[in-house]
Design a protein around this motif. Structure first.
Motif, PDB file in Angstrom:
ATOM      1  N   ASP A 317       0.846  -1.208   0.000  1.00 54.17           N
ATOM      2  CA  ASP A 317       0.000   0.000   0.000  1.00 54.17           C
ATOM      3  C   ASP A 317       0.878   1.255   0.000  1.00 54.17           C
ATOM      4  OD1 ASP A 317       0.579  -0.019   2.892  1.00 54.17           O
ATOM      5  OD2 ASP A 317      -0.998  -1.559   2.994  1.00 54.17           O
ATOM      6  N   ASP A 318       1.008   1.920   1.147  1.00 52.21           N
ATOM      7  CA  ASP A 318       1.799   3.148   1.200  1.00 52.21           C
ATOM      8  C   ASP A 318       3.288   2.838   1.281  1.00 52.21           C
ATOM      9  OD1 ASP A 318      -0.533   4.521   1.261  1.00 52.21           O
ATOM     10  OD2 ASP A 318      -0.485   4.995   3.407  1.00 52.21           O
ATOM     11  N   ALA A 319       4.103   3.741   0.745  1.00 46.31           N
ATOM     12  CA  ALA A 319       5.542   3.673   0.994  1.00 46.31           C
ATOM     13  C   ALA A 319       5.779   4.166   2.419  1.00 46.31           C
ATOM     14  CB  ALA A 319       6.294   4.539  -0.003  1.00 46.31           C
ATOM     15  N   ALA A 320       6.901   3.738   3.009  1.00 51.15           N
ATOM     16  CA  ALA A 320       7.189   4.120   4.390  1.00 51.15           C
ATOM     17  C   ALA A 320       7.258   5.641   4.535  1.00 51.15           C
ATOM     18  CB  ALA A 320       8.495   3.476   4.850  1.00 51.15           C
ATOM     19  N   GLY A 321       7.870   6.293   3.541  1.00 48.37           N
ATOM     20  CA  GLY A 321       7.995   7.749   3.603  1.00 48.37           C
ATOM     21  C   GLY A 321       6.640   8.435   3.598  1.00 48.37           C
ATOM     22  N   GLU A 322       5.714   7.861   2.829  1.00 52.56           N
ATOM     23  CA  GLU A 322       4.348   8.379   2.780  1.00 52.56           C
ATOM     24  C   GLU A 322       3.691   8.265   4.154  1.00 52.56           C
ATOM     25  OE1 GLU A 322       2.981   6.070  -0.602  1.00 52.56           O
ATOM     26  OE2 GLU A 322       1.264   7.431  -0.764  1.00 52.56           O
ATOM     27  N   ALA A 323       3.924   7.137   4.817  1.00 54.75           N
ATOM     28  CA  ALA A 323       3.349   6.931   6.147  1.00 54.75           C
ATOM     29  C   ALA A 323       3.862   8.000   7.111  1.00 54.75           C
ATOM     30  CB  ALA A 323       3.688   5.528   6.655  1.00 54.75           C
ATOM     31  N   PHE A 324       5.164   8.318   6.996  1.00 57.47           N
ATOM     32  CA  PHE A 324       5.716   9.380   7.842  1.00 57.47           C
ATOM     33  C   PHE A 324       5.006  10.705   7.561  1.00 57.47           C
ATOM     34  CE2 PHE A 324       9.305   6.586   8.774  1.00 57.47           C
ATOM     35  CZ  PHE A 324       9.601   6.955  10.075  1.00 57.47           C
ATOM     36  N   ASP A 325       4.811  11.003   6.263  1.00 59.56           N
ATOM     37  CA  ASP A 325       4.163  12.267   5.900  1.00 59.56           C
ATOM     38  C   ASP A 325       2.741  12.338   6.452  1.00 59.56           C
ATOM     39  OD1 ASP A 325       6.419  12.990   4.516  1.00 59.56           O
ATOM     40  OD2 ASP A 325       5.659  12.336   2.566  1.00 59.56           O
ATOM     41  N   LYS A 326       2.003  11.236   6.334  1.00 65.12           N
ATOM     42  CA  LYS A 326       0.603  11.246   6.750  1.00 65.12           C
ATOM     43  C   LYS A 326       0.467  11.308   8.264  1.00 65.12           C
ATOM     44  CE  LYS A 326      -1.163   9.257   2.516  1.00 65.12           C
ATOM     45  NZ  LYS A 326      -1.607   8.066   1.794  1.00 65.12           N
ATOM     46  N   VAL A 327       1.325  10.569   8.958  1.00 62.30           N
ATOM     47  CA  VAL A 327       1.256  10.608  10.420  1.00 62.30           C
ATOM     48  C   VAL A 327       1.697  11.983  10.927  1.00 62.30           C
ATOM     49  CG1 VAL A 327       2.303   9.672  12.522  1.00 62.30           C
ATOM     50  CG2 VAL A 327       1.373   8.132  10.783  1.00 62.30           C
ATOM     51  N   ALA A 328       2.655  12.590  10.224  1.00 66.84           N
ATOM     52  CA  ALA A 328       3.066  13.944  10.610  1.00 66.84           C
ATOM     53  C   ALA A 328       1.863  14.883  10.541  1.00 66.84           C
ATOM     54  CB  ALA A 328       4.181  14.439   9.689  1.00 66.84           C
ATOM     55  N   ARG A 329       1.048  14.704   9.512  1.00 68.61           N
ATOM     56  CA  ARG A 329      -0.157  15.523   9.363  1.00 68.61           C
ATOM     57  C   ARG A 329      -1.088  15.336  10.552  1.00 68.61           C
ATOM     58  NH1 ARG A 329      -3.503  15.030   3.978  1.00 68.61           N
ATOM     59  NH2 ARG A 329      -2.071  13.555   3.111  1.00 68.61           N
ATOM     60  N   VAL A 330      -1.303  14.064  10.906  1.00 68.76           N
ATOM     61  CA  VAL A 330      -2.193  13.754  12.020  1.00 68.76           C
ATOM     62  C   VAL A 330      -1.697  14.428  13.299  1.00 68.76           C
ATOM     63  CG1 VAL A 330      -2.975  11.883  13.512  1.00 68.76           C
ATOM     64  CG2 VAL A 330      -2.993  11.586  11.031  1.00 68.76           C
TER      65      VAL A 330
END
Lengths: 508, 225
Positions: A317-330
């Motif tokens: 699904d998501d790349a690890a870097g994407e997960a960092f970006d999305k969690v940063a948003r949260v």
């Protein structure tokens, strides 16, 4: 048809080679240790002649990467197998290897009292340039020094290759000479994506178009080279964002036609692996490579950089870097999320919250042993934050501890990445792990990888961060390897392939 | 003046080599989805057809669109790098202007002639998503360069018609499509008038398809909703 063949020598041939060594050179045979070193050294190429699975002759070449001179180390054929053309065939194998390694001159010594060998070398184009008195002891026989000059194949000793990278949000132009870095210029559109909280493909592609020429000009200036001095152009034709890749590919093709320089279409992900050459002169294989960025999370098994790269697993699904970006948003942090979460996690407890590790349960091991999933993790973090904030709002819980959430999330990502990478090394008996991609900047990932690799006896390689993030130097490096291996350039017809498989190191 | 390499990828992949407005080579690939694959061979084939080494090209003219994004960039990136690689001078032209010039000449308009004020020429091209790129031209200046009086812009066909109708304009239209040859010929006309431009910025006329989230935390809220 001859009933013998020539093949590269391996360590397993040592005993057979030593038997011939003693038979052919009874007075001055090399020791077994010396011969063993010769066979396994990186700067040598040894070949054996084989008949009925028995070694009946051998020859070796020495060629150091930083020099354009090579030496014929030794050549021997069993007396019973002489007169069959083996000597000539072994010499041909050495000269082919020398040319592949970009040698310009080959030297050898031959006994002054061996006219048969001398005439072979003369026939191959060697000239007698000097004589060393009493060279062969104890007999006191003179040695002829002979030299073969090979035609010039490229400017300088090693090919100068320009690499263009545009698969995501970094416009990169790098220049290498062989395995030496000459320039690595990167122009990033990261800031333009910040307000969207992630890379916007169209913005990235537009930025590449604007940035390519200035980036190329800066790279040439840094390398102090003109385009005429470039021997070949390499470009990443995928995997990546289609529209972004197209800009680099179109630019590289036009540059190739305009300058008449050959073009090599290379795989972006394999470029991440090949970049280690710039720091160590080579990629030691086999190696497992864990490539983690905003666009990729891939686990590769590299048995040979140019010919044998296997995808063990990747994110579903998501790349690890994407997960960092999305969690940063949260968490109300800025883009890009990686460094922000690293900062926020400092002082946090990585074990405060046990976030899920995707695809690590026993039931996942069949189909997804080396695959990753970060979608569930990011959802779990979002839910956890929401619940904590709701409770805090009605006075049922403490304020959200951002440091603990960030540290626990980061721990979950690093844990999964490193666990699977180490597992891949152990499963395949590969004693090496190479990290690549922008997420390597993450302090906890590096720390955990260092710890666990040390514990498992795995050698860990982490190239400098400027070489881990997307860059043109890695593309140039892989291109140079292809040139030096004598690979044919790509045609002008290749396209941008957003899902280019890692097995395609070069698109023909 | 030496030879000119003209490139336009606002529709298909089109490459031409000209000298003094005369075509020496023309490569047309109509497919609108294979710019990246085609551009290298198209340039090489055009040079081969013209019997020229790349270094003989002294100027590169590229169509800046307006056009859908992906293909347009391929031509501009190639033009920029071809100029970089050969040392040729680089020029940008509006693709719709090139169509307008061709159409007006085919209507027997001479340099310096104008169309009736309420009957200008409307040049359109496919912008996808049910929209058109468009521009209005009043005639040719004395060097034969079309005079653009409105646009280029991007709108729905009905909106363009309504806008023009409301102003009492009955525009003439054209079925011509863009070619690198037309870009090259427009280049000659602009050169004669001394108003060439080095600007090769892509004319997208649309913002990237990205919605700036009002609240960057939206993502987090959605999951429980």
């Amino acid at each position: 048809m001859s009933d013998w063949t020539i093949r590269p020598a391996t360590e397993q041939d040592l005993e057979a080679i030593m038997a011939i060594e003693h038979e052919c050179f009874p007075e001055d045979a090399w020791s077994q240790d010396n011969m063993h070193y010769e066979l396994i050294a990186h700067h040598t190429e040894y070949f054996v002649a084989v008949r009925d699975q028995a070694v009946i002759g051998y020859a070796g070449l020495s060629k150091v990467a930083s020099s354009d001179q090579g030496d014929v180390q030794t050549i021997a054929v069993l007396p019973s197998a002489r007169g069959l053309g083996l000597g000539r065939a072994l010499m041909d194998a050495l000269l082919t290897a020398a040319k592949r390694l970009h040698a310009r001159e080959i030297f050898l010594e031959v006994r002054a009292d061996n006219p048969v060998a001398q005439s072979l070398y003369l026939a191959l184009g060697f000239e007698h340039i000097d004589t060393r008195k009493n060279y062969y002891q104890p007999a006191g026989v003179d040695a002829w020094i002979m030299r073969l000059t090979l035609p010039k194949r490229s400017i300088g000793r090693e090919p100068v290759v320009l690499g263009i990278e545009s698969t995501c949000d970094e416009t990169g132009v790098g220049i290498v000479r062989g395995t030496t870095l000459l320039a690595n210029i990167i122009s990033s559109s990261m800031d333009e994506h910040a307000r969207f909280g992630g890379v916007v493909p169209e913005i990235a592609a537009r930025a590449h178009l604007e940035a390519l020429k200035p980036t190329l000009d800066r790279a040439l200036a840094e390398a102090n080279l003109s385009l005429e001095e470039i021997d070949a152009i390499a470009v990443a034709n995928g995997p990546g964002l289609g529209g972004a890749v197209m800009v680099g590919v179109a630019a590289a093709k036009a540059l190739s036609v305009a300058t008449g320089k050959p073009i090599y279409a290379v795989n972006h992900l394999v470029g991440h692996v090949g970049v280690d050459i710039l720091e160590r002169g080579q990629v030691e294989t086999p190696t497992v490579a864990l490539l983690v960025s905003g666009g990729h999370t891939s686990l590769l098994l590299v048995r040979d950089l140019l010919d044998d790269v296997e995808l063990l697993g990747e994110t579903i699904d998501d790349a690890a870097g994407e997960a960092f970006d999305k969690v940063a948003r949260v968490l109300g942090l800025k883009y890009p999320g990686g460094p922000e979460i690293d900062r926020a996690a400092a002082g946090g407890d990585p074990n405060a919250i046990r976030f899920p590790r995707g695809l690590t349960q026993a039931k996942d091991m069949d189909k997804h042993r080396y695959d990753f999933s970060f979608s569930g993790l990011k959802t779990a973090v979002a839910r956890w934050v929401e619940v904590a904030e709701t409770k805090a709002a009605v006075g049922e819980g403490a304020e959200l501890n951002v440091a603990d959430v960030a540290a626990s999330f980061r721990e979950a990502v690093a844990d999964v990445l490193v666990s699977k990478a180490v597992k891949a090394c152990l499963d395949h008996s590969v004693p090496r792990l190479l990290l690549g991609g922008g997420v390597v900047a993450n302090a906890r990932l590096r720390e955990l990888a260092t710890e666990r690799c040390a514990a498992a006896g795995i050698e860990l390689r982490i190239p400098a961060l400027s070489l881990c993030t997307d860059n043109g130097a890695m593309i140039a490096t892989l291109g140079a390897q292809l040139v030096m291996a004598g690979r044919k350039p790509s045609s002008l017809a290749f396209g941008a392939d957003s899902t280019l498989p890692v097995t395609t190191v070069q698109t023909p | 003046m030496g030879h000119l390499l003209a490139i336009d990828t606002s529709s298909g992949t089109s490459v031409a080599v000209l000298k003094d407005g005369v075509a020496f080579a023309e490569i047309e690939i109509a497919d609108t989805r294979s710019h990246t694959e085609s551009i290298g061979d198209a340039i090489k084939d055009a040079l081969d057809q013209a019997g020229l080494k790349p270094q003989r090209i002294t100027a590169v003219a590229v169509g800046r669109g307006p056009a859908p994004f992906t293909g347009l960039r391929v031509g501009i990136a190639a033009a920029v790098m071809f100029a970089e690689g050969t040392g040729a001078k680089l020029f940008g032209l509006v693709s719709l202007d090139a169509i307008a010039r061709q159409e007006l000449l085919s209507r027997d308009l001479a340099p310096g002639d104008s169309l009736p004020a309420n009957r200008p020429l409307l040049v359109t091209s496919d912008a996808r998503r049910s929209e058109l790129y468009w521009a209005l031209y009043s005639g040719l200046d004395r060097h034969g360069v079309p005079v653009c009086i409105e646009g280029p812009a991007v709108n729905r066909p009905a909106d363009i018609a309504e806008q023009l109708g409301a102003r009492g304009i009955e525009a003439a239209t054209t079925s011509l499509t863009i070619s690198a040859l037309a870009i090259g010929q427009l280049f000659e006309a602009q050169a004669a008038g001394g108003n060439l431009s080095h600007d090769v910025t892509a004319l997208y006329l649309r913002n990237p398809d990205a919605v700036e989230p009002k609240n960057l935390r939206d993502f987090g809220k959605k999951v429980s909703g």
